[in-house]
Design a protein around this motif. Structure first.
Motif, PDB file in Angstrom:
ATOM      1  N   LEU A 150       0.813  -1.215   0.000  1.00 18.53           N
ATOM      2  CA  LEU A 150       0.000   0.000   0.000  1.00 18.53           C
ATOM      3  C   LEU A 150       0.848   1.266   0.000  1.00 18.53           C
ATOM      4  O   LEU A 150       0.437   2.295  -0.530  1.00 18.53           O
ATOM      5  CB  LEU A 150      -0.937  -0.007   1.208  1.00 18.53           C
ATOM      6  N   ASN A 151       2.012   1.196   0.613  1.00 18.42           N
ATOM      7  CA  ASN A 151       2.850   2.405   0.709  1.00 18.42           C
ATOM      8  C   ASN A 151       3.743   2.605  -0.506  1.00 18.42           C
ATOM      9  O   ASN A 151       4.545   3.541  -0.547  1.00 18.42           O
ATOM     10  CB  ASN A 151       3.714   2.333   1.971  1.00 18.42           C
ATOM     11  N   ASP A 188       4.498   3.442  -4.534  1.00 12.78           N
ATOM     12  CA  ASP A 188       3.959   4.316  -5.570  1.00 12.78           C
ATOM     13  C   ASP A 188       4.152   3.655  -6.933  1.00 12.78           C
ATOM     14  O   ASP A 188       5.283   3.560  -7.433  1.00 12.78           O
ATOM     15  CB  ASP A 188       4.661   5.676  -5.520  1.00 12.78           C
ATOM     16  N   TYR A 201      -3.011  -1.124  -8.996  1.00 15.16           N
ATOM     17  CA  TYR A 201      -2.287  -0.574  -7.856  1.00 15.16           C
ATOM     18  C   TYR A 201      -2.463   0.931  -7.669  1.00 15.16           C
ATOM     19  O   TYR A 201      -1.890   1.495  -6.731  1.00 15.16           O
ATOM     20  CB  TYR A 201      -0.799  -0.927  -7.973  1.00 15.16           C
ATOM     21  N   PHE A 202      -3.225   1.556  -8.536  1.00 10.27           N
ATOM     22  CA  PHE A 202      -3.613   2.946  -8.322  1.00 10.27           C
ATOM     23  C   PHE A 202      -5.068   3.105  -8.772  1.00 10.27           C
ATOM     24  O   PHE A 202      -5.362   3.749  -9.785  1.00 10.27           O
ATOM     25  CB  PHE A 202      -2.709   3.915  -9.100  1.00 10.27           C
ATOM     26  N   SER A 249     -10.076   5.090  -6.143  1.00  8.36           N
ATOM     27  CA  SER A 249     -10.130   5.580  -4.757  1.00  8.36           C
ATOM     28  C   SER A 249      -8.876   6.367  -4.401  1.00  8.36           C
ATOM     29  O   SER A 249      -8.936   7.398  -3.714  1.00  8.36           O
ATOM     30  CB  SER A 249     -10.297   4.407  -3.786  1.00  8.36           C
ATOM     31  N   LYS A 250      -7.715   5.911  -4.892  1.00  7.10           N
ATOM     32  CA  LYS A 250      -6.477   6.649  -4.638  1.00  7.10           C
ATOM     33  C   LYS A 250      -6.473   7.967  -5.389  1.00  7.10           C
ATOM     34  O   LYS A 250      -5.953   8.974  -4.894  1.00  7.10           O
ATOM     35  CB  LYS A 250      -5.272   5.806  -5.036  1.00  7.10           C
ATOM     36  N   THR A 251      -7.035   7.970  -6.576  1.00  3.33           N
ATOM     37  CA  THR A 251      -7.113   9.219  -7.336  1.00  3.33           C
ATOM     38  C   THR A 251      -7.979  10.239  -6.617  1.00  3.33           C
ATOM     39  O   THR A 251      -7.613  11.421  -6.506  1.00  3.33           O
ATOM     40  CB  THR A 251      -7.681   8.950  -8.740  1.00  3.33           C
ATOM     41  N   GLU A 256      -8.596  10.362  -3.436  1.00  4.28           N
ATOM     42  CA  GLU A 256      -7.885  10.790  -2.224  1.00  4.28           C
ATOM     43  C   GLU A 256      -6.805  11.813  -2.563  1.00  4.28           C
ATOM     44  O   GLU A 256      -6.641  12.825  -1.870  1.00  4.28           O
ATOM     45  CB  GLU A 256      -7.268   9.568  -1.552  1.00  4.28           C
ATOM     46  N   GLY A 257      -6.064  11.554  -3.636  1.00  2.00           N
ATOM     47  CA  GLY A 257      -5.020  12.491  -4.034  1.00  2.00           C
ATOM     48  C   GLY A 257      -5.572  13.832  -4.470  1.00  2.00           C
ATOM     49  O   GLY A 257      -5.006  14.886  -4.161  1.00  2.00           O
ATOM     50  N   LYS A 286       2.456  12.930  -7.262  1.00  3.35           N
ATOM     51  CA  LYS A 286       1.987  11.735  -6.556  1.00  3.35           C
ATOM     52  C   LYS A 286       0.657  11.248  -7.099  1.00  3.35           C
ATOM     53  O   LYS A 286       0.348  10.048  -7.007  1.00  3.35           O
ATOM     54  CB  LYS A 286       1.876  12.049  -5.062  1.00  3.35           C
ATOM     55  N   THR A 287      -0.134  12.147  -7.651  1.00  6.20           N
ATOM     56  CA  THR A 287      -1.425  11.769  -8.237  1.00  6.20           C
ATOM     57  C   THR A 287      -1.476  12.302  -9.668  1.00  6.20           C
ATOM     58  O   THR A 287      -2.102  13.338  -9.940  1.00  6.20           O
ATOM     59  CB  THR A 287      -2.594  12.324  -7.404  1.00  6.20           C
TER      60      THR A 287
END
Length: 347
Positions: free
Chosen positions: A46-47, A49, A113-114, A117-119, A121-122, A150-151
């Protein structure tokens, strides 16, 4: 199809990556290239990139050029070497040439892996960007760019990015930008506003570099001289404090010794105080030849020593401290002058 291709094609198919079509008869990768790739492993944690992993992986693959082999073919054929653990198992889940091109590999990898939901959040982190109280303009700009990197799928236009950054600055930073723009910086074009921010950030970096300048030998010697002076002043102040406390104690003792003695025996019952036995005892104690007077501080014909008052003593101490400060400052200036002369001689 070359013998090399026929040997390795089944292995790629088992991983779900189709063997790329190339014109070269043989493909030979140097062991150092494989080693570099395996130094940049992605585990699927998870950590980690995934964008940073892809960027580093592509940079490594770009270090080699093979005649008749396209760049995407190199990236596709070596990508499995950059994965380990859960990520390796994920790649093994694709069967039989399901990933035909490098773009498909990248698309599947990032969706895994991205995810969206990560988008989201970023994008939220970028939208609520604000400058920290102790953060300079250059530091804030670099941190904001880091959030964008990062995003990469944030989908903010350059104009939206500019507005988010300016709105997140502290009032002081906004005022400086407006002053440099000769009005509101948001009234400038995108290019003009970015140029102003870049120039001010560059000046900010120069200021920070000056503040972080490593002290030279000269400044270290000057600091030693100043520390020595402070230590000397502190020692004198401590001595003055002890001297004043001692003086107060002595004056308090003398004051108590000159007061009438109202102890229990002398100021107790009236009949006993005025009796003959008491008067005889007082006469015996006050006799000039009595040893009691000499031992206990009784009546004496010697003149009493004059003790200076607290005000006089404190004034003298202040004058002493002032003289000490003048001498110390003079010595410090002499030391600094000698240091400068020595540095000039050394060159």
């Amino acid at each position: 199809m070359s013998r090399f291709q026929s040997l390795f094609k089944p292995e790629l198919s088992e991983l779900g990556i189709a063997w790329p079509e190339v014109q070269a008869q043989t493909i030979t990768y140097p062991p150092s290239l494989i080693q570099l790739i395996q130094n940049n492993l992605f585990h699927g944690l998870l950590n980690e990139d995934p964008y940073a992993h892809l960027a580093t992986y592509i940079e490594i693959c770009n270090t080699i050029r093979l005649a008749g082999v396209p760049e995407d073919a190199i990236r596709s054929s070596l990508f499995s070497f950059s994965l380990l653990g859960e990520a390796k198992r994920w790649l093994h889940s694709f069967k039989g040439n399901s990933l035909m091109t490098w773009d498909e590999v990248v698309d599947k990898f990032l969706k895994k892996y991205f995810p969206e939901s990560k988008t989201a959040e970023g994008k939220a982190v970028i939208s609520f960007f604000h400058q920290f109280p102790d953060e300079s303009l250059s530091e804030a700009l670099e941190r904001f760019r880091g959030l964008l990197r990062k995003t990469p799928t944030h989908s903010f236009s350059e104009l939206m990015q500019l507005n988010i950054f300016i709105d997140g600055l502290r009032p002081q930073s906004k005022q400086l930008l407006d002053a440099s723009a000769g009005g509101k910086i948001k009234m400038k074009t995108l290019e003009e506003a970015m140029d102003l921010i870049e120039n001010m950030a560059a000046s900010d970096i120069a200021i920070l570099r000056d503040r972080a300048h490593i002290p030279t030998k000269k400044s270290l010697l000057e600091l030693t001289s100043q520390d020595s002076l402070l230590q000397d002043v502190q020692s004198v102040v401590e001595l003055m404090t002890l001297d004043v406390v001692s003086l107060v104690k002595n004056q308090l003792f003398n004051y108590m010794g000159n007061q009438p003695k109202n102890t229990f025996n002398e100021g107790g019952f009236t009949g006993f105080q005025n009796g003959q036995q008491y008067q005889q005892q007082r006469q015996w104690q006050n006799h000039p030849g009595n040893q009691f007077n000499r031992d206990q501080g009784g009546p004496s014909n010697r003149p009493q020593q004059q003790v200076p008052s607290l005000y006089e003593h404190t004034t003298k101490l202040e004058e002493t401290l002032a003289q000490f400060m003048q001498v110390s400052m003079s010595n410090q200036k002499s030391s600094e002058s000698a240091i400068k002369n020595r540095e000039v001689q050394v060159g």
